[in-house]
Design an enzyme around this catalytic site. Sequence first.
Site, short mmCIF file in Angstrom:
data_model
loop_
_atom_site.label_atom_id
_atom_site.label_comp_id
_atom_site.label_asym_id
_atom_site.label_seq_id
_atom_site.Cartn_x
_atom_site.Cartn_y
_atom_site.Cartn_z
N HIS A 75 0.84 -1.21 0.00
CA HIS A 75 0.00 0.00 0.00
C HIS A 75 0.87 1.25 0.00
O HIS A 75 0.48 2.29 -0.50
CB HIS A 75 -0.99 -0.01 1.16
CG HIS A 75 -0.38 -0.31 2.47
ND1 HIS A 75 -0.46 -1.54 3.05
CD2 HIS A 75 0.39 0.44 3.26
CE1 HIS A 75 0.21 -1.51 4.17
NE2 HIS A 75 0.74 -0.33 4.33
N GLU A 107 -21.76 7.71 -8.72
CA GLU A 107 -21.13 7.13 -7.52
C GLU A 107 -21.73 5.79 -7.16
O GLU A 107 -21.25 5.13 -6.24
CB GLU A 107 -21.31 8.08 -6.34
CG GLU A 107 -20.64 9.42 -6.54
CD GLU A 107 -20.79 10.32 -5.33
OE1 GLU A 107 -19.80 10.52 -4.62
OE2 GLU A 107 -21.90 10.81 -5.10
N ASP A 144 -16.75 6.62 -4.06
CA ASP A 144 -17.98 5.92 -3.71
C ASP A 144 -18.34 4.85 -4.74
O ASP A 144 -18.86 3.81 -4.39
CB ASP A 144 -19.13 6.92 -3.54
CG ASP A 144 -19.10 7.54 -2.15
OD1 ASP A 144 -18.82 6.80 -1.20
OD2 ASP A 144 -19.31 8.75 -2.03
N CYS A 158 -13.81 12.82 -10.58
CA CYS A 158 -13.42 13.68 -9.46
C CYS A 158 -13.11 12.90 -8.20
O CYS A 158 -12.84 13.48 -7.16
CB CYS A 158 -14.48 14.74 -9.20
SG CYS A 158 -16.04 14.03 -8.64
C1 PEP Z 1 -16.30 10.22 -4.64
O1 PEP Z 1 -17.11 9.53 -4.03
O2 PEP Z 1 -15.46 9.76 -5.44
C2 PEP Z 1 -16.30 11.67 -4.45
C3 PEP Z 1 -15.54 12.44 -5.20
O3 PEP Z 1 -17.05 12.16 -3.44
P1 PEP Z 1 -16.61 12.11 -1.90
O4 PEP Z 1 -15.21 11.59 -1.84
O5 PEP Z 1 -16.74 13.48 -1.38
O6 PEP Z 1 -17.62 11.15 -1.33
MG MG Z 2 -18.73 10.48 -2.99
#
Ligand code: PEP
Ligand code: MG
Length: 842
Positions: free
Chosen positions: A476, A698, A722, A769
């Site tokens: 890791h 997600e 997610d 993202c």
């Molecule tokens: C994700 O789930 O990839 C995301 C960008 O949202 P967060 O990390 O804020 O849940």
């Molecule tokens: Mg998310």
Amino acid sequence: MIGIVIVSHSAKLAEAADQLARQMVGDTAPPVRLAAGAGTDPDGAAVLGTDATAVASAIDELAAEGADGVLVLMDLGSAVMSAELALELRASEVPVRLAAAPFVEGLLAATVAASAGAPLDAVAREAAGALGAKTAHLGEEGEADASPSATETPAAPEADALTRRFVLRNPLGLHARPASLLAGIAGSGDARVTVRRPPDGSPVSAASMTSLLALGAAGGAEVEFAVSGPDAESVLARIAELVDDGFGELDGADAAPAAGERAGEPSAPAAPVEPAASAFATSAPAAPADGLLHGRGVSGGRAAAPVARLAAPLAEPEPAPPLPEQQREAEAARIAPAAERVAEALRERAGRAAGEASAILEATALIALDPELASMAESSVSDRGLTADAAIWEAAAGYEQALAALGGRMAERAADLRDVRDRIRSELAGVELPGVPDRAEPFVLVARDLAPADTVTLAESACVALVTELGGPTSHTAIIARSLGLPAVVGVAGALGLDEGAVVLVDGDAGTIDAHPDAEAVAHAAERAEALAFDGRGATADGVTVPLLANVGGPDDASAAAAANAEGVGLFRTEFCFLDRRTAPTVDEQAEAYRGVLAPFAGRKVVVRTLDAGADKPLPFANDDDEENPALGVRGLRIARRNPALFDDQLAALARAASASDADAQVMAPMVATVEEARFFAERCRAAGLATVGVMIETPSAALLARELLEVVDFVSLGTNDLTQYTMAADRMVADLGELSDAWQPAVLRLIGAVGTAGRDAGKPVGVCGEAGGDPELAPVLVGLGATSLSMTPRALGAVAARLAAYTLDDCRRAAAAALAAGTAQEARAAAARELAEAASR
Ligand code: PEP
Ligand code: MG
């Protein structure tokens, strides 16, 4: 003697490969024939191709010279067919083997084995296993017979073998040339030689160059030879001479007395190397004359900074007899000031941090100042005579149990409580806090190994490079280093001997640590790091633009992102502005925060995500439910549907901020699972005056419905954190599930691919993202899968940009296709890496 035929499309390639192989063995090279190229064109230029009759003639010539067998090595495609046809065309009867081996590595290994007099089968085996060392080194599972174990079964040394241990004195250890020299000696004379890495490495034949390479023995590593047979003594003496001489690779200062050697007795278990016998045998800073420590570079780049060691975890307090009455008051009085100093340090850090990090640190400072915690601990000291340390431990444990009993979100605060507990205990003991050091200045983190929990805090730290004594290419540590774009070298013997605070230079490409870099080298590393700074334009090598955006949590983050040349904001996590709020922020308060994020990005895109409360980001004013499973509960857009007033306030605030700004403000919804939700979101946003509307992908459901979702909204953005969590059914907060929480998992990649295809068909943008968007290794694959922009922590911008700029869109697509076809995350990584390496060599 075994002869070798080199079949290649290119005469130049064949000649160069032959020349390289000859360098390994010098005068003892076996007979070699080249059957390469397809002649010349009328202008005299070489024509690429292969010719079966030339291959057949080469075999016949070697047979006529008295070869006992012939190994044929081919480059690719028609070379293989020509070689097969040649078996039918040839006139001689000599045994011939066609080697299913990598061309260059196979030729080197076969040449070494043949020059040592190995029979045809052994030469062919050596060639076939020649990729083993490279795959072992790079941590990728080899194909078919590529692993060294496929070619070389570990062999126990004979009972009467002479054993001797050596520390490799040359800086690079057993790389190709020393390995070929050793294999040459081991294969000569009447002796059987095995070699292993003590204390528990399995012995392999030292006559096998590939097995020697696969030992991965760098300079300073210890190796043990066991030699049996009539010529054992002379063969061992030659090996000793060779190792002692550093394989001829020592110069001046290196050629000091032979500190690296240690004799064992015949048939007696070899004695351990005394520390004095080698600078490398202990954790003392290994100091070969080149001043370099060697390990395995697992994440590229160079960085120079002072060493900071990972502080060891604090052990549970030992039971102790109660303190005498007269000591208790003073002991109890130590607790509150220690807690205050902890809170102060946390606040000071919060002031330096921005957005999310700042809010979390402020909240943690509040836990440290909790009067109940201190007073419970003080009572335990006064009433029962516990030490302050034991009392804080016990008080925190009591609190933790209470939080765990509350379940849900409150249970998740237990980790913060443990963090505060350890901070106060460290403060009481006057020792460094366990884990990644909390420094304002850049540092090189040196550790025996990193726990997953340590790596989580790296992103926010000032760490500029990683060095560990343990760990491999798929650990890791390696993965997180690559994803953060930090140079990293693992498996570095002696790393813990590096002096705390001493400036070292880490080279993640070469796998070295310079313990005494000169000022010029340090400056050069800084220049290179600067060169990795992002110039504000993400694009592939063939000029396809891929905007590289930043993930931000508030105005400070946004300013920092703009300063790092982010091309816009791909994810503004609005909930981070309000993590410390118990009541909903007003429209005015929200508009103020949103304006602060839009301001630095005039003329550029800022994607604002509506509140994603719930699970790992609890907001008491949005969802106070005591849910059994908050990650699957009322979070994200589900809250908006339940509490439309909160949602509408946010949209009103956003619209107000957007209209007062020159930024291209876009809005997107978190945690969408259905088309109805997307429709609801889009309608409300447009009614509020927000024109460009998207949804996050997600959930697997959203990924599978991407086509339909894109009929309703203007863009989608993949939240790979997610998406991975829900696809793999692996809680993203549980460090032990790291292997599942991996966006390289083929199921996740295939969902991303499906979304990319839907985006392409609809002609609408597909952003990424989640953390995956900032992983330089994954970036080309994401683009190949159809991502049109990537959003990430600003520190990753330069590394991602550099990676993308190295490949064309077609290269990215080929890497993506290879990864999609893989059955495991590791295979996907390896397949993509292979495609990209091939692309880079074209
Ligand atoms: C994700 O789930 O990839 C995301 C960008 O949202 P967060 O990390 O804020 O849940
Ligand atoms: Mg998310």
